[in-house]
Scaffold this motif. Structure first.
Motif, PDB file in Angstrom:
ATOM      1  N   GLY A  54      13.526  -2.671   0.432  1.00 42.35           N
ATOM      2  CA  GLY A  54      12.853  -3.358  -0.664  1.00 42.35           C
ATOM      3  C   GLY A  54      13.528  -4.612  -1.163  1.00 42.35           C
ATOM      4  O   GLY A  54      12.888  -5.654  -1.318  1.00 42.35           O
ATOM      5  N   ASP A  55      14.831  -4.548  -1.434  1.00 47.29           N
ATOM      6  CA  ASP A  55      15.535  -5.729  -1.938  1.00 47.29           C
ATOM      7  C   ASP A  55      15.613  -6.817  -0.873  1.00 47.29           C
ATOM      8  O   ASP A  55      15.538  -8.012  -1.190  1.00 47.29           O
ATOM      9  N   ILE A  56      15.756  -6.413   0.371  1.00 44.16           N
ATOM     10  CA  ILE A  56      15.829  -7.402   1.453  1.00 44.16           C
ATOM     11  C   ILE A  56      14.509  -8.157   1.580  1.00 44.16           C
ATOM     12  O   ILE A  56      14.489  -9.387   1.678  1.00 44.16           O
ATOM     13  N   THR A  57      13.395  -7.439   1.552  1.00 43.25           N
ATOM     14  CA  THR A  57      12.104  -8.121   1.700  1.00 43.25           C
ATOM     15  C   THR A  57      11.809  -8.996   0.479  1.00 43.25           C
ATOM     16  O   THR A  57      11.202 -10.062   0.607  1.00 43.25           O
ATOM     17  N   LYS A  58      12.257  -8.561  -0.694  1.00 45.02           N
ATOM     18  CA  LYS A  58      12.075  -9.373  -1.905  1.00 45.02           C
ATOM     19  C   LYS A  58      12.834 -10.690  -1.777  1.00 45.02           C
ATOM     20  O   LYS A  58      12.324 -11.764  -2.153  1.00 45.02           O
ATOM     21  N   ILE A 104      -1.485   5.329   2.113  1.00 47.82           N
ATOM     22  CA  ILE A 104      -0.364   4.478   2.516  1.00 47.82           C
ATOM     23  C   ILE A 104       0.796   4.607   1.524  1.00 47.82           C
ATOM     24  O   ILE A 104       1.941   4.348   1.866  1.00 47.82           O
ATOM     25  N   GLY A 105       0.478   5.031   0.287  1.00 42.18           N
ATOM     26  CA  GLY A 105       1.545   5.466  -0.615  1.00 42.18           C
ATOM     27  C   GLY A 105       2.356   4.446  -1.377  1.00 42.18           C
ATOM     28  O   GLY A 105       3.572   4.481  -1.325  1.00 42.18           O
ATOM     29  N   ASN A 106       1.720   3.521  -2.107  1.00 43.21           N
ATOM     30  CA  ASN A 106       2.441   2.632  -3.019  1.00 43.21           C
ATOM     31  C   ASN A 106       3.392   1.655  -2.325  1.00 43.21           C
ATOM     32  O   ASN A 106       4.330   1.157  -2.926  1.00 43.21           O
ATOM     33  N   HIS A 107       3.153   1.374  -1.041  1.00 41.27           N
ATOM     34  CA  HIS A 107       4.027   0.465  -0.304  1.00 41.27           C
ATOM     35  C   HIS A 107       3.537  -0.975  -0.406  1.00 41.27           C
ATOM     36  O   HIS A 107       2.336  -1.242  -0.498  1.00 41.27           O
ATOM     37  N   THR A 108       4.487  -1.918  -0.366  1.00 43.26           N
ATOM     38  CA  THR A 108       4.125  -3.329  -0.246  1.00 43.26           C
ATOM     39  C   THR A 108       4.002  -3.676   1.232  1.00 43.26           C
ATOM     40  O   THR A 108       4.627  -3.040   2.090  1.00 43.26           O
ATOM     41  N   ILE A 109       3.209  -4.700   1.510  1.00 44.78           N
ATOM     42  CA  ILE A 109       3.041  -5.159   2.892  1.00 44.78           C
ATOM     43  C   ILE A 109       4.389  -5.587   3.479  1.00 44.78           C
ATOM     44  O   ILE A 109       4.709  -5.285   4.631  1.00 44.78           O
ATOM     45  N   ARG A 110       5.198  -6.264   2.658  1.00 41.98           N
ATOM     46  CA  ARG A 110       6.491  -6.745   3.173  1.00 41.98           C
ATOM     47  C   ARG A 110       7.397  -5.588   3.586  1.00 41.98           C
ATOM     48  O   ARG A 110       8.101  -5.679   4.602  1.00 41.98           O
ATOM     49  N   ASN A 111       7.388  -4.505   2.814  1.00 40.88           N
ATOM     50  CA  ASN A 111       8.206  -3.351   3.171  1.00 40.88           C
ATOM     51  C   ASN A 111       7.723  -2.686   4.453  1.00 40.88           C
ATOM     52  O   ASN A 111       8.525  -2.246   5.281  1.00 40.88           O
TER      53      ASN A 111
END
Length: 316
Positions: free
Chosen positions: A53-57, A83-90
């Motif tokens: 998460g922090d890396i993709t941010k 899909i469960g609350n995930h961001t596309i970047r993650n």
């Protein structure tokens, strides 16, 4: 071109990089990978990978991709969705880790896709948890649990010995300036400086070390802290060759915003105690660093980037 290495994690690091990427500097961002909350925590459990998460941010903050692409990357599915609350970047970085096997091979692909200005390095390739140590000696396992803990956390450690990414140590050795980002001391900054290899590299480096001080205190972590108190916390792990320069806010926070933060989040503005810092031998770079966005206090990323760039060009 001058080289900067920045240690951090979370929103503080991302906000800082938004400004720095606009200047002609070779930037390497080193990101902690022990987060276990929300989307990141679920992906860690499912794929046995370090936190993404922090890396993709950070990747998004350093990207020059079009706005629509950035919005797509930041899109988060509803929690009730399968899909469960995930961001596309993650999801993208998780897929690349699954394909490539490690960050070293996966990150360059995503950096090229996003037109990232600079380098992004994980502190370690290992999946590891952060452990908080309370005033009474109790251990709280997990970054999310540390953040939510009602007990006073006085220090952190890792759940096991970690092997620091060799590219991180190489970047520190070659750096003209090392920057410690703003952010939670315990969960964003300490994860870097509790690693003996990192501290050893920092002590051997000829680069000055600059800390971008937080604008507000963190409840249960830095209550009533002034700027000098933040420095003392960092020096506890960094040792004698610790922070050389601090970049701190010198402008007052509006009474309305200060009251909102005190009532809703138990946070107070960090006071700049310049005389104390001078006695500690810390060079102070001060300015109005506050940017208010939707009633949220943030660092003015452009001004912070300019001040760091100016120091790098001018030196002492």
């Amino acid at each position: 071109m001058k080289k900067i290495v920045i240690f951090g994690g979370g929103s503080g690091l991302s906000q800082l990089l938004k400004g720095l990427k606009l200047f002609p500097i070779d930037v390497t961002a080193v990101v902690s990978v022990a987060d276990n909350g929300q989307s990141t925590g679920l992906l860690r459990k499912d794929f046995n990978i370090p936190a993404v998460g922090d890396i993709t941010k950070v990747l998004v903050s350093m990207s020059d991709a079009p706005k629509d692409v950035i919005n797509l990357l930041n899109y988060r599915f509803e929690p009730a969705n399968s899909i469960g609350n995930h961001t596309i970047r993650n999801l993208l970085l998780t897929a690349l880790l699954d394909m490539k096997g490690n960050f070293k091979e996966a990150l360059p692909v995503l950096c090229e896709m996003l037109d990232v200005k600079g380098k992004v390095l994980p502190l370690t390739e290992e999946s590891v948890d952060l452990v908080g140590i309370t005033k009474n000696g109790d251990e709280i396992i997990g970054e999310e649990e540390i953040t939510k803990c009602n007990k006073k956390i006085v220090d952190v450690k890792y759940s096991k010995d970690i092997k620091v990414n060799k590219d991180v140590l190489k970047a520190v050795k070659e750096a003209d300036l090392v920057v410690i980002s703003s952010g939670s001391l315990l969960t964003s900054i300490f994860p870097h400086i509790i690693a003996p290899e990192v501290v050893d590299a920092l002590n051997k480096s000829k680069a000055k070390k600059l800390y971008v001080c937080n604008l507000v205190t963190q409840p249960g972590e830095t209550n009533n802290f002034k700027v000098s108190d933040h420095i003392k916390m960092l020096q506890k792990h960094l040792g004698e060759k610790g922070i050389d320069i601090v970049l701190a806010n010198s402008a007052p926070v509006s009474k309305t915003i200060a009251k909102k933060y005190a009532n809703e989040e138990q946070k107070d503005p960090v006071i700049l105690d310049e005389n104390k810092l001078n006695k500690m031998g810390i060079k102070v770079i001060k300015d109005n660093l506050i940017l208010i966005e939707n009633n949220v206090i943030r660092h003015d990323s452009l001004k912070v980037g300019y001040l760091i760039f100016s120091y790098l060009m001018d030196g002492d």
